[in-house]
Design a protein around this motif. Structure first.
Motif, mmCIF file in Angstrom:
data_model
loop_
_atom_site.group_PDB
_atom_site.id
_atom_site.type_symbol
_atom_site.label_atom_id
_atom_site.label_comp_id
_atom_site.label_asym_id
_atom_site.label_seq_id
_atom_site.Cartn_x
_atom_site.Cartn_y
_atom_site.Cartn_z
ATOM 1 N N GLN A 1 0.830 -1.212 0.000
ATOM 2 C CA GLN A 1 0.000 0.000 0.000
ATOM 3 C C GLN A 1 0.865 1.263 0.000
ATOM 4 O O GLN A 1 0.547 2.234 -0.678
ATOM 5 C CB GLN A 1 -0.936 0.005 1.218
ATOM 6 N N ALA A 2 1.966 1.212 0.774
ATOM 7 C CA ALA A 2 2.867 2.375 0.854
ATOM 8 C C ALA A 2 3.506 2.640 -0.511
ATOM 9 O O ALA A 2 3.630 3.801 -0.927
ATOM 10 C CB ALA A 2 3.946 2.121 1.904
ATOM 11 N N GLY A 3 3.891 1.583 -1.218
ATOM 12 C CA GLY A 3 4.481 1.721 -2.555
ATOM 13 C C GLY A 3 3.524 2.408 -3.512
ATOM 14 O O GLY A 3 3.905 3.331 -4.243
ATOM 15 N N ILE A 4 2.252 1.990 -3.467
ATOM 16 C CA ILE A 4 1.237 2.583 -4.369
ATOM 17 C C ILE A 4 1.002 4.054 -3.994
ATOM 18 O O ILE A 4 0.988 4.939 -4.847
ATOM 19 C CB ILE A 4 -0.093 1.785 -4.283
ATOM 20 N N TYR A 5 0.860 4.297 -2.670
ATOM 21 C CA TYR A 5 0.490 5.645 -2.220
ATOM 22 C C TYR A 5 1.614 6.662 -2.445
ATOM 23 O O TYR A 5 1.381 7.738 -3.010
ATOM 24 C CB TYR A 5 0.096 5.610 -0.734
ATOM 25 N N PHE A 6 2.825 6.314 -2.022
ATOM 26 C CA PHE A 6 3.911 7.310 -2.069
ATOM 27 C C PHE A 6 4.498 7.507 -3.475
ATOM 28 O O PHE A 6 5.280 8.417 -3.689
ATOM 29 C CB PHE A 6 5.010 6.961 -1.062
ATOM 30 N N THR A 7 4.101 6.668 -4.433
ATOM 31 C CA THR A 7 4.528 6.884 -5.817
ATOM 32 C C THR A 7 3.832 8.122 -6.396
ATOM 33 O O THR A 7 4.418 8.886 -7.150
ATOM 34 C CB THR A 7 4.182 5.648 -6.679
ATOM 35 N N VAL A 8 2.588 8.322 -5.989
ATOM 36 C CA VAL A 8 1.819 9.443 -6.559
ATOM 37 C C VAL A 8 1.585 10.598 -5.574
ATOM 38 O O VAL A 8 1.120 11.651 -5.976
ATOM 39 C CB VAL A 8 0.453 8.952 -7.106
ATOM 40 N N ASN A 9 1.941 10.419 -4.312
ATOM 41 C CA ASN A 9 1.671 11.465 -3.314
ATOM 42 C C ASN A 9 2.950 11.958 -2.641
ATOM 43 O O ASN A 9 4.003 11.323 -2.749
ATOM 44 C CB ASN A 9 0.712 10.945 -2.241
ATOM 45 N N PHE B 1 9.814 4.381 7.151
ATOM 46 C CA PHE B 1 11.043 5.160 7.021
ATOM 47 C C PHE B 1 11.451 5.223 5.557
ATOM 48 O O PHE B 1 11.437 4.185 4.866
ATOM 49 C CB PHE B 1 12.176 4.524 7.843
ATOM 50 N N PHE B 2 11.828 6.415 5.100
ATOM 51 C CA PHE B 2 12.210 6.571 3.693
ATOM 52 C C PHE B 2 13.705 6.337 3.518
ATOM 53 O O PHE B 2 14.509 6.606 4.429
ATOM 54 C CB PHE B 2 11.775 7.953 3.191
ATOM 55 N N GLY C 1 21.698 8.467 7.491
ATOM 56 C CA GLY C 1 22.015 8.155 8.896
ATOM 57 C C GLY C 1 21.171 8.905 9.904
ATOM 58 O O GLY C 1 21.495 8.950 11.086
ATOM 59 N N LYS C 2 20.063 9.498 9.446
ATOM 60 C CA LYS C 2 19.191 10.217 10.389
ATOM 61 C C LYS C 2 18.453 9.250 11.305
ATOM 62 O O LYS C 2 17.994 9.610 12.374
ATOM 63 C CB LYS C 2 18.163 11.048 9.596
ATOM 64 N N ILE C 3 18.339 8.043 10.800
ATOM 65 C CA ILE C 3 17.544 7.058 11.536
ATOM 66 C C ILE C 3 18.182 5.673 11.448
ATOM 67 O O ILE C 3 18.816 5.344 10.443
ATOM 68 C CB ILE C 3 16.100 7.051 10.971
ATOM 69 N N ASN C 4 18.020 4.904 12.526
ATOM 70 C CA ASN C 4 18.513 3.534 12.532
ATOM 71 C C ASN C 4 17.312 2.607 12.372
ATOM 72 O O ASN C 4 16.570 2.372 13.312
ATOM 73 C CB ASN C 4 19.253 3.268 13.855
ATOM 74 N N ALA C 5 17.135 2.109 11.146
ATOM 75 C CA ALA C 5 15.952 1.288 10.872
ATOM 76 C C ALA C 5 16.216 -0.201 11.066
ATOM 77 O O ALA C 5 15.299 -1.012 10.942
ATOM 78 C CB ALA C 5 15.461 1.551 9.459
ATOM 79 N N GLY C 6 17.457 -0.574 11.340
ATOM 80 C CA GLY C 6 17.789 -1.999 11.533
ATOM 81 C C GLY C 6 17.838 -2.767 10.231
ATOM 82 O O GLY C 6 17.474 -3.947 10.189
ATOM 83 N N VAL C 7 18.282 -2.076 9.156
ATOM 84 C CA VAL C 7 18.369 -2.748 7.843
ATOM 85 C C VAL C 7 19.812 -2.715 7.335
ATOM 86 O O VAL C 7 20.619 -1.889 7.765
ATOM 87 C CB VAL C 7 17.438 -2.083 6.791
ATOM 88 N N ASN C 8 20.115 -3.625 6.408
ATOM 89 C CA ASN C 8 21.446 -3.621 5.784
ATOM 90 C C ASN C 8 21.426 -2.732 4.536
ATOM 91 O O ASN C 8 20.429 -2.048 4.267
ATOM 92 C CB ASN C 8 21.899 -5.051 5.479
ATOM 93 N N GLU C 9 22.499 -2.782 3.735
ATOM 94 C CA GLU C 9 22.592 -1.888 2.560
ATOM 95 C C GLU C 9 21.558 -2.218 1.468
ATOM 96 O O GLU C 9 21.246 -1.377 0.632
ATOM 97 C CB GLU C 9 24.023 -1.887 1.985
ATOM 98 N N ASP D 1 8.397 3.557 -8.695
ATOM 99 C CA ASP D 1 8.596 3.247 -10.119
ATOM 100 C C ASP D 1 9.982 2.668 -10.398
ATOM 101 O O ASP D 1 10.238 2.139 -11.471
ATOM 102 C CB ASP D 1 8.398 4.520 -10.950
ATOM 103 N N TYR D 2 10.874 2.851 -9.452
ATOM 104 C CA TYR D 2 12.266 2.422 -9.684
ATOM 105 C C TYR D 2 12.562 1.116 -8.953
ATOM 106 O O TYR D 2 11.825 0.709 -8.061
ATOM 107 C CB TYR D 2 13.238 3.521 -9.210
ATOM 108 N N GLU D 3 13.711 0.530 -9.338
ATOM 109 C CA GLU D 3 14.113 -0.737 -8.697
ATOM 110 C C GLU D 3 14.589 -0.520 -7.259
ATOM 111 O O GLU D 3 14.495 -1.396 -6.421
ATOM 112 C CB GLU D 3 15.232 -1.386 -9.506
ATOM 113 N N LYS D 4 15.157 0.671 -7.043
ATOM 114 C CA LYS D 4 15.654 0.981 -5.696
ATOM 115 C C LYS D 4 14.469 1.235 -4.752
ATOM 116 O O LYS D 4 13.526 1.944 -5.124
ATOM 117 C CB LYS D 4 16.537 2.225 -5.773
#
Lengths: 233, 118
Positions: free
Chosen positions: A50-58, A94-95, A102-110, A141-144
Motif C-alpha cells: 500500500q505504501a508503494g502505491i500511495y507514495f509513488t503518486v503522493n 522510514f524513507f 544516517g538520520k535514523i537507525n531502521a535496523g536494515v542492511n545496505e 517506479d524504480y528498482e531501488k
C-alpha cells in the motif's frame, strides 16, 4: 528423619512433573511465536504494498494522509484485528534517503533487508529475545526501494496467552501425572512380612534343627528296634 | 476433617487458576494502530485515529509513550491527552485524529512502547 526423606521424595517428583509440563509449555509457546512471526511478515508485506502505491503518486512526507488512505483501502479495524494474539501498536515508515543519510537507525542492511545482527532488532530479556521485528522494503517506479515498513511485535504477551489457552490442559496433566506417580509408588511398595510368633528363631537355624530332629528320631528308632528284638528272644 | 480441608483447598486452587486464566483471555490489547515516521525536523512523529465504537460518550482518552535507550533506560516518557475543546466529549461513532512529536533524537531510541488509556 523419616518425614524429611518422604518430603524430599515428594518434592523431587513434583519438580520432575513441573519440568515435564514446562517442556510442553515451551513447545506450545514456540508454535505460537512462529505463528506470530508469519502473521507479522504478511502484515508488513500488506502495508509495504500500500505504501508503494500511495507514495509513488503522493507527497512522501504526508503520512497523516497515508493512514487515512490505509483506512479507506483496508480499514483500520481490519488492520488491528489482523493480529489475534499480540499486535503491533506502531507501524513505522522510514524513507530510504533518511536511512542512507544516517538520520535514523531502521535496523536494515545496505539492501534494505532486515539486519538480524542489529542491536535495534533485539531485546534480550528473561533469557530470550522478546521482540520480533518484521521489515519489508516498498518500491515506487524504480528498482531501488523508496523506503521500508517496520513492525515490532512484543513476544511477552504470548507467554500469558499460551498459559491461558492451555491452562486446563496443564492442570489436568499435573493431576494425572501425580496420580500416575502415586500408582507407581503403590506398585513398587514392598509387602511387609506378616508378624508371627516364630520371630524368636532365625530362618537359617531351622535347617540344623531339622537335621538334629532326624538324627534323634533315627536314634530312638534304632533303640526301639533293639528292644523289640530282645523281647522276641 | 483433614481430608475435607485438603479437598476444599484443591477445589479453591483449581477455581482460582481457571479464573486467573479467563481474566488473561478477557483482556486483549486495544485496537489502536499508530503510524510512526520521521518529520521534516528529523523527529519521530506519530499519527493515527480512534473511533468511539461504544454507545456512550468518552470523556477521557490518552496515550502514554515511553522511549528507552540501548541500555534499557527511559529517555523520554510523554502522556498525550487526545481530547480537546473541539471534540470533548467524543460522541459514539465519532472519529478522532491525533498526532504528536517526540523530542528525543531518533538514533538514541531503541525500544518504544505505547500505552492507551480510555
Amino acid at each position: 528423619m523419616y518425614y524429611l526423606r518422604r518430603f524430599l521424595i515428594i518434592l523431587i517428583i513434583q519438580i520432575v512433573i513441573f519440568a515435564f509440563i514446562s517442556t510442553i509449555f515451551i513447545f506450545n509457546f514456540n508454535l505460537e511465536r512462529e505463528s506470530l512471526k508469519k502473521q507479522s511478515k504478511q502484515f508488513t508485506e500488506l502495508i509495504a504494498k500500500q505504501a508503494g502505491i500511495y507514495f509513488t503518486v503522493n507527497d512522501k512526507k504526508n503520512t497523516k494522509a497515508f493512514i487515512s488512505y490505509l483506512d479507506s483501502n483496508i480499514g483500520i479495524d481490519e488492520l488491528s484485528s489482523a493480529f489475534a494474539i499480540t499486535k503491533p501498536n506502531i507501524i513505522s515508515i522510514f524513507f530510504s534517503d533518511d536511512i542512507v543519510s544516517g538520520k535514523i537507525n531502521a535496523g536494515v542492511n545496505e539492501n534494505f533487508q532486515k539486519d538480524d545482527s542489529a542491536e535495534i532488532n533485539k531485546d534480550e530479556k528473561y533469557f530470550f529475545n522478546n521482540k520480533y521485528v518484521a521489515i519489508r522494503p516498498f518500491y515506487g517506479d524504480y528498482e531501488k526501494p523508496m523506503g521500508v515498513v517496520r513492525v515490532e511485535v512484543d513476544n511477552i504477551p504470548l507467554i500469558l496467552r499460551t498459559l491461558s489457552t492451555n491452562a486446563v490442559f496443564y492442570l489436568l496433566l499435573f493431576l494425572i501425572l501425580n496420580n500416575q506417580a502415586f500408582l507407581f509408588y503403590l506398585w513398587t511398595k514392598k509387602k511387609k512380612p506378616p508378624i508371627t510368633d516364630t520371630s524368636y528363631i532365625k530362618e537359617s537355624s531351622i535347617g540344623s534343627i531339622k537335621i538334629m530332629q532326624k538324627i534323634i528320631n533315627q536314634i530312638i528308632e534304632d533303640h526301639n528296634n533293639i528292644s523289640d528284638e530282645k523281647n522276641k528272644n | 476433617m483433614r481430608k475435607i480441608k485438603i479437598k476444599r483447598f484443591i477445589i479453591i486452587l483449581f477455581l482460582s487458576f481457571i479464573s486467573f486464566t479467563s481474566y488473561l483471555n478477557a483482556n486483549p490489547t486495544n485496537n489502536l494502530v499508530v503510524l510512526e515516521t520521521l518529520n521534516s525536523e528529523n523527529k519521530f512523529e506519530y499519527s493515527g485515529f480512534f473511533i468511539n465504537k461504544s454507545s456512550v460518550p468518552i470523556y477521557d482518552i490518552s496515550i502514554r509513550y515511553v522511549a528507552k535507550s540501548k541500555n534499557g533506560e527511559v529517555i523520554e516518557a510523554k502522556s498525550v491527552s487526545l481530547l480537546d475543546k473541539n471534540n470533548y466529549p467524543l460522541q459514539p461513532g465519532e472519529k478522532l485524529n491525533f498526532s504528536f512529536v517526540i523530542d528525543s533524537s531518533p538514533k538514541t531510541i531503541y525500544t518504544k512502547k505505547l500505552y492507551f488509556y480510555n
